[in-house]
Structures are given as C-alpha cells and as structure tokens.
Write a protein that holds these residues in place. Structure first.
Motif, mmCIF file in Angstrom:
data_model
loop_
_atom_site.group_PDB
_atom_site.id
_atom_site.type_symbol
_atom_site.label_atom_id
_atom_site.label_comp_id
_atom_site.label_asym_id
_atom_site.label_seq_id
_atom_site.Cartn_x
_atom_site.Cartn_y
_atom_site.Cartn_z
ATOM 1 N N GLY A 24 0.793 -1.223 0.000
ATOM 2 C CA GLY A 24 0.000 0.000 0.000
ATOM 3 C C GLY A 24 0.827 1.276 0.000
ATOM 4 N N ALA A 25 2.142 1.164 0.100
ATOM 5 C CA ALA A 25 3.007 2.351 0.128
ATOM 6 C C ALA A 25 3.336 2.779 -1.291
ATOM 7 C CB ALA A 25 4.293 2.050 0.890
ATOM 8 N N SER A 26 3.806 4.022 -1.413
ATOM 9 C CA SER A 26 4.236 4.498 -2.724
ATOM 10 C C SER A 26 5.538 3.792 -3.094
ATOM 11 C CB SER A 26 4.440 6.009 -2.685
ATOM 12 O OG SER A 26 5.523 6.321 -1.838
ATOM 13 N N THR A 27 6.013 4.017 -4.292
ATOM 14 C CA THR A 27 7.224 3.335 -4.757
ATOM 15 C C THR A 27 8.463 4.171 -4.482
ATOM 16 O OG1 THR A 27 6.868 4.239 -6.953
ATOM 17 C CG2 THR A 27 6.026 2.007 -6.528
ATOM 18 N N LYS A 28 8.605 4.692 -3.282
ATOM 19 C CA LYS A 28 9.785 5.460 -2.894
ATOM 20 C C LYS A 28 10.987 4.530 -2.795
ATOM 21 C CE LYS A 28 7.344 8.995 -0.312
ATOM 22 N NZ LYS A 28 7.121 9.620 0.974
ATOM 23 N N ARG A 29 12.162 5.117 -2.907
ATOM 24 C CA ARG A 29 13.406 4.367 -2.810
ATOM 25 C C ARG A 29 13.661 3.963 -1.363
ATOM 26 N NH1 ARG A 29 16.768 4.896 -7.116
ATOM 27 N NH2 ARG A 29 18.628 4.794 -5.827
ATOM 28 N N GLY A 30 14.250 2.794 -1.174
ATOM 29 C CA GLY A 30 14.684 2.379 0.146
ATOM 30 C C GLY A 30 15.933 3.158 0.544
ATOM 31 N N ARG A 31 16.150 3.321 1.849
ATOM 32 C CA ARG A 31 17.337 4.045 2.328
ATOM 33 C C ARG A 31 18.061 3.163 3.337
ATOM 34 N NH1 ARG A 31 17.115 10.109 3.313
ATOM 35 N NH2 ARG A 31 16.536 9.543 5.419
ATOM 36 N N LEU A 32 19.347 2.952 3.103
ATOM 37 C CA LEU A 32 20.174 2.073 3.916
ATOM 38 C C LEU A 32 21.389 2.827 4.430
ATOM 39 C CD1 LEU A 32 21.046 -0.765 4.928
ATOM 40 C CD2 LEU A 32 22.072 -1.123 2.680
ATOM 41 N N ILE A 33 21.588 2.813 5.747
ATOM 42 C CA ILE A 33 22.772 3.414 6.359
ATOM 43 C C ILE A 33 23.777 2.308 6.654
ATOM 44 C CG2 ILE A 33 23.700 4.581 8.402
ATOM 45 C CD1 ILE A 33 21.054 6.082 8.662
ATOM 46 N N PHE A 34 25.007 2.456 6.130
ATOM 47 C CA PHE A 34 26.131 1.602 6.502
ATOM 48 C C PHE A 34 26.912 2.371 7.557
ATOM 49 C CE2 PHE A 34 25.633 -0.420 2.285
ATOM 50 C CZ PHE A 34 25.702 -1.749 2.665
ATOM 51 N N GLU A 76 17.423 11.031 10.708
ATOM 52 C CA GLU A 76 17.202 10.835 9.273
ATOM 53 C C GLU A 76 15.823 10.232 9.008
ATOM 54 O OE1 GLU A 76 18.931 11.577 6.446
ATOM 55 O OE2 GLU A 76 20.439 12.645 7.615
ATOM 56 N N THR A 77 15.393 9.309 9.864
ATOM 57 C CA THR A 77 14.089 8.670 9.694
ATOM 58 C C THR A 77 12.951 9.674 9.873
ATOM 59 O OG1 THR A 77 14.886 6.481 10.280
ATOM 60 C CG2 THR A 77 12.550 6.877 10.615
ATOM 61 N N LYS A 78 13.163 10.665 10.742
ATOM 62 C CA LYS A 78 12.137 11.713 10.893
ATOM 63 C C LYS A 78 12.002 12.534 9.612
ATOM 64 C CE LYS A 78 12.337 12.178 15.877
ATOM 65 N NZ LYS A 78 12.757 12.999 17.014
ATOM 66 N N LEU A 79 13.116 12.696 8.878
ATOM 67 C CA LEU A 79 13.079 13.439 7.618
ATOM 68 C C LEU A 79 12.472 12.590 6.501
ATOM 69 C CD1 LEU A 79 16.658 15.005 7.769
ATOM 70 C CD2 LEU A 79 14.475 16.147 8.257
ATOM 71 N N LEU A 80 12.953 11.365 6.376
ATOM 72 C CA LEU A 80 12.482 10.410 5.381
ATOM 73 C C LEU A 80 12.909 9.027 5.864
ATOM 74 C CD1 LEU A 80 11.116 10.137 2.588
ATOM 75 C CD2 LEU A 80 13.385 10.331 1.564
ATOM 76 N N LYS A 81 11.986 8.103 5.904
ATOM 77 C CA LYS A 81 12.215 6.804 6.523
ATOM 78 C C LYS A 81 13.518 6.131 6.082
ATOM 79 C CE LYS A 81 10.390 2.236 7.185
ATOM 80 N NZ LYS A 81 9.710 1.144 6.530
ATOM 81 N N VAL A 82 14.299 5.686 7.064
ATOM 82 C CA VAL A 82 15.468 4.852 6.823
ATOM 83 C C VAL A 82 14.983 3.404 6.917
ATOM 84 C CG1 VAL A 82 17.712 4.106 7.711
ATOM 85 C CG2 VAL A 82 17.115 6.542 7.707
ATOM 86 N N SER A 83 15.222 2.642 5.859
ATOM 87 C CA SER A 83 14.727 1.267 5.803
ATOM 88 C C SER A 83 15.530 0.310 6.659
ATOM 89 C CB SER A 83 14.748 0.773 4.354
ATOM 90 O OG SER A 83 14.049 1.669 3.519
#
Length: 149
Positions: A33-43, A126-133
């Motif tokens: 049900g979510a939009s097709t936004k890009r995933g975000r990964l922090i190393f 960062e997750t508050k700005l845009l979700k970190v996956s």
C-alpha cells in the motif's frame, strides 16, 4: 571526507551472500500500500584504532557489500562512521555504490571509544526526515553504557 556532516573482532555471525541478497531485496521493496519510494540504507562503521589491523580487509568486504547493494537500483545509501575523540560523520545520501566505496576507502582509523549512540541518534533523525529502511553496523567493541529502558 568531502560533503560530510558532523552528527555529533570479526565473529562467526557474519551473514553469507544469500542473507545479504535477501536483506537488500526486502529493503528495496515498498511496504504493502506504500508508494514506490526508494529504500534508504545506512552503513555505519566503527573506525576506531582497534580495527586498524583489519581495516584493509574490512574495506574490501564493505566495498563488495556496496557493489551488491548497487544491484538494487531503488536503494539509496549513506556511510556513517565514528572515530577519534567525538568524531562521527555521515556522507550525503547516494545511489552510486562506487562513490560510497570510494568515500569509505578514504576513511582512516583513529584512537577513540565507540559512539554507537550517535549513530543511532543520526539514524533516528534521518528517519524523521524520510524513513530509513535499515541500518547495518560493522564494529568490534562496545564501551558505552547500556541505556536503561
């Protein structure tokens, strides 16, 4: 490391390639049900002096992880590392894993204590700005006191 922002023992639990592929595939999928936004990964990396003796090997393995992550074209990556006395830095978000590997290769170890709390605080911000996956942490020690819940 240009563009950075100050964000004030290898074990047998190392995942194999199949586990990494599964994780990256899951991170890149949108939630139902979510939009097709890009995933975000922090190393996130521990770049303290205790890792110096294995740093070159770690750089090569992590560069391989970055290349593998690049096979998922819907994934943005960020490198966060800590070292020295209070230094904790984050790269900008990028989709080019080659750039991320290049930045990582320029990081040098410095004496200091772990700063995992700063890494987690950065990921929360960062997750508050845009979700970190997802956040992947590579380190060898923990000197910080546990946070009571």
């Amino acid at each position: 490391m240009a563009g950075n922002r100050n964000v004030s023992n290898h074990t047998s639990t190392t995942p194999d390639s199949a586990e990494i592929d599964t994780l990256l595939a899951e991170i890149g999928k949108p939630a139902p049900g979510a939009s097709t936004k890009r995933g975000r990964l922090i190393f996130a990396l521990d770049a303290t002096a205790s890792r110096q003796s294995t740093w070159d090997t770690a750089c090569n393995l992590q560069a391989e992880m970055f290349r593998e992550a690049a096979t998922n074209s819907s994934l943005d990556l960020q490198l966060v590392y800590y070292r020295g006395l209070g230094e904790c830095r984050a790269s900008r978000w990028m989709s080019n894993s080659g750039q991320l590997a290049k930045i990582m290769s320029q990081v040098m170890c410095r004496a200091g204590e772990t700063q995992i709390e700063k890494v987690l605080a950065h990921a929360a911000k960062e997750t508050k700005l845009l979700k970190v996956s997802a956040l992947v942490f590579v380190g060898d020690a923990l000197e910080e006191s546990p946070i009571p819940f």
